[in-house]
Design an enzyme around this catalytic site. Structure first.
Site, PDB file in Angstrom:
ATOM      1  N   PRO A   1     -11.384 -11.985   3.222  1.00  0.00           N
ATOM      2  CA  PRO A   1     -12.734 -12.571   3.187  1.00  0.00           C
ATOM      3  C   PRO A   1     -12.796 -13.508   1.864  1.00  0.00           C
ATOM      4  CG  PRO A   1     -12.868 -10.068   3.367  1.00  0.00           C
ATOM      5  CD  PRO A   1     -11.560 -10.582   3.270  1.00  0.00           C
ATOM      6  N   GLU A   2     -12.074 -13.362   0.894  1.00  0.00           N
ATOM      7  CA  GLU A   2     -12.117 -14.176  -0.226  1.00  0.00           C
ATOM      8  C   GLU A   2     -10.752 -15.042  -0.368  1.00  0.00           C
ATOM      9  OE1 GLU A   2     -15.427 -12.338  -1.125  1.00  0.00           O
ATOM     10  OE2 GLU A   2     -14.463 -13.808  -2.307  1.00  0.00           O
TER      11      GLU A   2
ATOM     12  N   CYS B   1      14.286  22.382 -10.559  1.00  0.00           N
ATOM     13  CA  CYS B   1      14.640  22.322 -11.767  1.00  0.00           C
ATOM     14  C   CYS B   1      13.532  22.655 -12.851  1.00  0.00           C
ATOM     15  CB  CYS B   1      15.433  21.266 -12.296  1.00  0.00           C
ATOM     16  SG  CYS B   1      14.657  19.833 -12.394  1.00  0.00           S
TER      17      CYS B   1
ATOM     18  N   CYS C   1       9.064  20.108 -10.625  1.00  0.00           N
ATOM     19  CA  CYS C   1      10.046  19.865  -9.469  1.00  0.00           C
ATOM     20  C   CYS C   1      10.146  21.297  -9.136  1.00  0.00           C
ATOM     21  CB  CYS C   1      11.361  19.288 -10.109  1.00  0.00           C
ATOM     22  SG  CYS C   1      12.801  19.689  -9.029  1.00  0.00           S
TER      23      CYS C   1
ATOM     24  N   ALA D   1     -10.343  -7.662   7.614  1.00  0.00           N
ATOM     25  CA  ALA D   1      -9.134  -7.645   8.292  1.00  0.00           C
ATOM     26  C   ALA D   1      -9.521  -6.684   9.793  1.00  0.00           C
ATOM     27  CB  ALA D   1      -8.123  -6.833   7.856  1.00  0.00           C
TER      28      ALA D   1
ATOM     29  N   HIS E   1       6.287  -0.629  -2.331  1.00  0.00           N
ATOM     30  CA  HIS E   1       5.669  -0.080  -3.931  1.00  0.00           C
ATOM     31  C   HIS E   1       5.672   1.567  -3.508  1.00  0.00           C
ATOM     32  CE1 HIS E   1       3.514  -3.841  -5.010  1.00  0.00           C
ATOM     33  NE2 HIS E   1       4.796  -3.934  -5.209  1.00  0.00           N
TER      34      HIS E   1
ATOM     35  N   ASN F   1       0.882  -1.128  -0.135  1.00  0.00           N
ATOM     36  CA  ASN F   1       0.027  -0.044  -0.062  1.00  0.00           C
ATOM     37  C   ASN F   1       0.796   1.110   0.108  1.00  0.00           C
ATOM     38  OD1 ASN F   1      -1.829  -2.041   0.248  1.00  0.00           O
ATOM     39  ND2 ASN F   1      -2.591  -1.627   2.419  1.00  0.00           N
TER      40      ASN F   1
ATOM     41  N   SER G   1      -4.772  -9.786  -2.833  1.00  0.00           N
ATOM     42  CA  SER G   1      -5.060 -10.805  -4.080  1.00  0.00           C
ATOM     43  C   SER G   1      -4.051 -11.520  -4.556  1.00  0.00           C
ATOM     44  CB  SER G   1      -5.749 -10.050  -5.151  1.00  0.00           C
ATOM     45  OG  SER G   1      -4.910  -9.033  -5.724  1.00  0.00           O
TER      46      SER G   1
HETATM   47  C1  BV8 Z   1       8.801  -5.558 -11.709  1.00  0.00           C
HETATM   48  C2  BV8 Z   1       2.180   1.431  -6.572  1.00  0.00           C
HETATM   49  C3  BV8 Z   1      10.840  -5.975 -12.728  1.00  0.00           C
HETATM   50  C4  BV8 Z   1       1.767   2.070  -7.496  1.00  0.00           C
HETATM   51  C5  BV8 Z   1       1.718  -0.903  -7.434  1.00  0.00           C
HETATM   52  C6  BV8 Z   1       3.678 -11.521 -15.874  1.00  0.00           C
HETATM   53  C7  BV8 Z   1       3.495 -12.449 -14.947  1.00  0.00           C
HETATM   54  C8  BV8 Z   1       4.179 -12.187 -13.613  1.00  0.00           C
HETATM   55  C9  BV8 Z   1       4.591 -10.770 -13.152  1.00  0.00           C
HETATM   56  C10 BV8 Z   1       4.463 -10.062 -14.353  1.00  0.00           C
HETATM   57  C11 BV8 Z   1       4.064 -10.217 -15.618  1.00  0.00           C
HETATM   58  N1  BV8 Z   1       4.144  -9.112 -16.476  1.00  0.00           N
HETATM   59  C12 BV8 Z   1       4.383  -8.040 -15.799  1.00  0.00           C
HETATM   60  C13 BV8 Z   1       4.797  -8.521 -14.425  1.00  0.00           C
HETATM   61  C14 BV8 Z   1       5.315  -7.814 -13.256  1.00  0.00           C
HETATM   62  C15 BV8 Z   1       4.275  -6.907 -12.537  1.00  0.00           C
HETATM   63  C16 BV8 Z   1       3.185  -7.763 -12.198  1.00  0.00           C
HETATM   64  O1  BV8 Z   1       3.191  -8.388 -11.345  1.00  0.00           O
HETATM   65  N2  BV8 Z   1       1.874  -7.473 -12.776  1.00  0.00           N
HETATM   66  C17 BV8 Z   1       0.712  -8.509 -12.634  1.00  0.00           C
HETATM   67  C18 BV8 Z   1      -0.586  -7.431 -12.733  1.00  0.00           C
HETATM   68  C19 BV8 Z   1       0.648  -9.664 -13.416  1.00  0.00           C
HETATM   69  N3  BV8 Z   1       5.028  -6.553 -11.565  1.00  0.00           N
HETATM   70  C20 BV8 Z   1       5.696  -5.400 -11.751  1.00  0.00           C
HETATM   71  O2  BV8 Z   1       5.624  -4.490 -12.671  1.00  0.00           O
HETATM   72  C21 BV8 Z   1       6.638  -4.936 -10.823  1.00  0.00           C
HETATM   73  N4  BV8 Z   1       7.709  -4.705 -11.177  1.00  0.00           N
HETATM   74  O3  BV8 Z   1       8.405  -6.719 -11.881  1.00  0.00           O
HETATM   75  O4  BV8 Z   1      10.115  -5.152 -12.132  1.00  0.00           O
HETATM   76  C22 BV8 Z   1      10.204  -6.236 -14.020  1.00  0.00           C
HETATM   77  C23 BV8 Z   1      10.124  -5.220 -14.848  1.00  0.00           C
HETATM   78  C24 BV8 Z   1       9.522  -5.344 -16.028  1.00  0.00           C
HETATM   79  C25 BV8 Z   1       8.890  -6.668 -16.483  1.00  0.00           C
HETATM   80  C26 BV8 Z   1       9.055  -7.608 -15.594  1.00  0.00           C
HETATM   81  C27 BV8 Z   1       9.688  -7.490 -14.321  1.00  0.00           C
HETATM   82  C28 BV8 Z   1       6.038  -3.742  -9.822  1.00  0.00           C
HETATM   83  C29 BV8 Z   1       4.739  -3.950  -9.293  1.00  0.00           C
HETATM   84  C30 BV8 Z   1       4.162  -2.807  -8.515  1.00  0.00           C
HETATM   85  C31 BV8 Z   1       3.208  -1.872  -9.222  1.00  0.00           C
HETATM   86  N5  BV8 Z   1       2.646  -0.750  -8.323  1.00  0.00           N
HETATM   87  N6  BV8 Z   1       1.290   0.117  -6.681  1.00  0.00           N
HETATM   88  C32 BV8 Z   1       0.234   2.801  -7.162  1.00  0.00           C
HETATM   89  O5  BV8 Z   1      -0.277   2.292  -6.320  1.00  0.00           O
HETATM   90  O6  BV8 Z   1      -0.371   3.804  -7.839  1.00  0.00           O
HETATM   91  S1  BV8 Z   1       0.808  -2.494  -7.423  1.00  0.00           S
HETATM   92  C33 BV8 Z   1      -0.575  -2.346  -6.851  1.00  0.00           C
HETATM   93  O7  BV8 Z   1      -1.533  -3.241  -7.246  1.00  0.00           O
HETATM   94  C34 BV8 Z   1      -0.487  -2.475  -5.374  1.00  0.00           C
HETATM   95  O8  BV8 Z   1       0.587  -1.793  -4.663  1.00  0.00           O
HETATM   96  C35 BV8 Z   1      -0.562  -3.951  -5.085  1.00  0.00           C
HETATM   97  O9  BV8 Z   1       0.500  -4.357  -5.219  1.00  0.00           O
HETATM   98  C36 BV8 Z   1      -1.542  -4.401  -6.271  1.00  0.00           C
HETATM   99  C37 BV8 Z   1      -3.012  -4.361  -5.917  1.00  0.00           C
HETATM  100  O10 BV8 Z   1      -3.092  -5.692  -5.303  1.00  0.00           O
HETATM  101  P1  BV8 Z   1      -3.671  -5.565  -3.626  1.00  0.00           P
HETATM  102  O11 BV8 Z   1      -3.106  -4.893  -2.782  1.00  0.00           O
HETATM  103  O12 BV8 Z   1      -3.701  -6.995  -3.454  1.00  0.00           O
HETATM  104  O13 BV8 Z   1      -5.376  -5.146  -3.920  1.00  0.00           O
HETATM  105  P2  BV8 Z   1      -6.475  -6.174  -4.778  1.00  0.00           P
HETATM  106  O14 BV8 Z   1      -7.532  -4.907  -5.065  1.00  0.00           O
HETATM  107  O15 BV8 Z   1      -5.942  -6.859  -5.925  1.00  0.00           O
HETATM  108  O16 BV8 Z   1      -6.851  -7.155  -3.527  1.00  0.00           O
HETATM  109  C38 BV8 Z   1      -7.628  -6.843  -2.301  1.00  0.00           C
HETATM  110  C39 BV8 Z   1      -7.597  -8.066  -1.537  1.00  0.00           C
HETATM  111  O17 BV8 Z   1      -8.219  -7.693  -0.310  1.00  0.00           O
HETATM  112  C40 BV8 Z   1      -8.640  -8.811  -2.234  1.00  0.00           C
HETATM  113  O18 BV8 Z   1      -8.121 -10.332  -2.084  1.00  0.00           O
HETATM  114  C41 BV8 Z   1      -9.734  -8.948  -1.290  1.00  0.00           C
HETATM  115  O19 BV8 Z   1     -10.718 -10.094  -0.964  1.00  0.00           O
HETATM  116  C42 BV8 Z   1      -9.277  -8.409   0.049  1.00  0.00           C
HETATM  117  N7  BV8 Z   1     -10.066  -7.651   0.750  1.00  0.00           N
HETATM  118  C43 BV8 Z   1     -11.226  -6.578   0.496  1.00  0.00           C
HETATM  119  N8  BV8 Z   1     -11.565  -6.177   1.711  1.00  0.00           N
HETATM  120  C44 BV8 Z   1     -10.873  -6.530   2.700  1.00  0.00           C
HETATM  121  C45 BV8 Z   1      -9.993  -7.663   2.154  1.00  0.00           C
HETATM  122  N9  BV8 Z   1      -9.221  -8.301   3.038  1.00  0.00           N
HETATM  123  C46 BV8 Z   1      -9.273  -8.151   4.300  1.00  0.00           C
HETATM  124  N10 BV8 Z   1     -10.151  -7.133   4.859  1.00  0.00           N
HETATM  125  C47 BV8 Z   1     -11.130  -6.542   4.188  1.00  0.00           C
HETATM  126  N11 BV8 Z   1     -12.148  -5.644   4.592  1.00  0.00           N
HETATM  127 ZN    ZN Z   2      14.458  18.590 -10.235  1.00  0.00          ZN
END
Ligand code: BV8
Ligand code: ZN
Length: 250
Positions: free
Chosen positions: A216-217, A152, A149, A233, A119, A102, A191
């Site tokens: 929950p999921e 600059c 910025c 949570a 992140h 987060n 997730s």
């Molecule tokens: C990288 C910051 C090297 C920005 C974020 C193919 C296969 C595998 C990987 C890749 C691929 N293609 C590309 C990749 C790599 C990619 C990736 O993983 N893509 C995914 C989509 C397949 N990863 C990257 O690019 C990472 N860098 O790998 O660099 C590289 C470079 C190039 C190519 C290859 C490798 C960088 C990843 C970081 C990106 N930035 N955020 C911003 O926020 O603005 S990611 C962002 O999305 C979040 O930080 C978090 O990580 C993600 C969201 O996921 P969750 O937080 O889990 O949220 P979500 O909504 O999905 O789920 C919520 C969950 O909560 C659910 O399960 C729900 O049931 C539950 N819930 C709901 N309510 C509750 C609850 N639980 C408890 N209590 C409740 N009340």
């Molecule tokens: Zn600057």
């Protein structure tokens, strides 16, 4: 299906090292929209469409409007009992590491100290020319879009990790180390679809750690969990922690 009422089988006083991985779900009850849940879409865009270097190159104004909208939302949110429980747990273990995906800053606001913001943080900005170190800016709404910025005049950007960008080395190292040495890993509100964060719990399991999922999921990690709490949570974590503390006292 593991019994949700049962606490972790290792008495707390025998646990020295705990690691936690959190995602958007832990902040859902604070009012922060998750990525894949209701409200996860901004206008018609998914996070993966806007949180990328390409999207920023193409249209920095659009990407800044999205971040300004999220900052406005998050500014009105406060940590919930799940954030506070993690801050309290920190003092109970010699080795406690909280790893979050987060960017909302709510863990720090709740008092967590040994925190890895894998992140980045939406309240920190940086110069796209890296002419100076990142700086904190909590202005809501932003004074100008796209933001520049102050030194600059180049475009500024949020100090977060975008898709396709590598994670900061120190944060990645700290999270790998914590995952590989913890005896218990908690996974809360994610997730588990984004890499490399989603691999951390598997690293811990491979090292024999007990895995506890609070969500929950079901997720791709559920099959590896020793214990599953299918509750939001803010209710599930305090109850689980109190159950574990009471075991320690028996
Ligand atoms: C990288 C910051 C090297 C920005 C974020 C193919 C296969 C595998 C990987 C890749 C691929 N293609 C590309 C990749 C790599 C990619 C990736 O993983 N893509 C995914 C989509 C397949 N990863 C990257 O690019 C990472 N860098 O790998 O660099 C590289 C470079 C190039 C190519 C290859 C490798 C960088 C990843 C970081 C990106 N930035 N955020 C911003 O926020 O603005 S990611 C962002 O999305 C979040 O930080 C978090 O990580 C993600 C969201 O996921 P969750 O937080 O889990 O949220 P979500 O909504 O999905 O789920 C919520 C969950 O909560 C659910 O399960 C729900 O049931 C539950 N819930 C709901 N309510 C509750 C609850 N639980 C408890 N209590 C409740 N009340
Ligand atoms: Zn600057």
């Amino acid at each position: 299906m593991p019994d949700t009422r049962e606490s972790v089988r290792i008495p707390m006083d025998q646990v020295r090292s705990v690691a936690v991985l959190t995602g958007a779900g832990i902040s859902a009850e604070s009012g922060v929209p998750t990525f894949r849940g209701p409200g996860g879409l901004w206008r018609t865009y998914r996070a993966e469409d806007l949180a990328t270097p390409d999207a920023f190159r193409r249209d920095p104004r659009l990407v800044w409007e999205w971040y300004d909208w999220r900052r406005g939302l998050i500014a009105a949110c406060r940590p919930n009992p799940a954030h506070h429980t993690l801050a309290e747990m920190e003092s109970h273990f010699a080795d406690f590491c909280l790893i979050t995906q987060n960017v909302d800053g709510l863990h720090r606001l709740a008092g967590s100290r040994n925190l890895v913001e894998l992140h980045g943080n939406i309240w920190r900005l940086r110069c796209t020319r890296n002419c100076c170190p990142p700086w904190e800016d909590r202005t809501v709404p932003l004074s100008e879009i796209p933001l520049r910025c102050p030194l600059c005049g180049a475009l500024a950007r949020p100090d977060v990790v975008w898709f396709g960008e590598s994670l900061p080395g120190p944060a990645l190292d700290a999270s790998f180390t914590a995952a590989q040495r913890c005896q218990v890993m908690l996974v809360i509100g994610t997730s588990a679809l984004v890499q490399p964060a989603a691999s951390l719990p598997l690293m811990a399991v491979q090292r024999g750690a007990t895995l506890v999922e609070i969500n929950p999921e079901p997720t791709p990690l559920s099959e590896y969990a020793d214990q599953i709490i299918r509750q939001p949570a803010a209710a599930g974590l305090p109850a689980w922690w109190n159950a574990w503390i009471s075991v320690g006292k028996r």
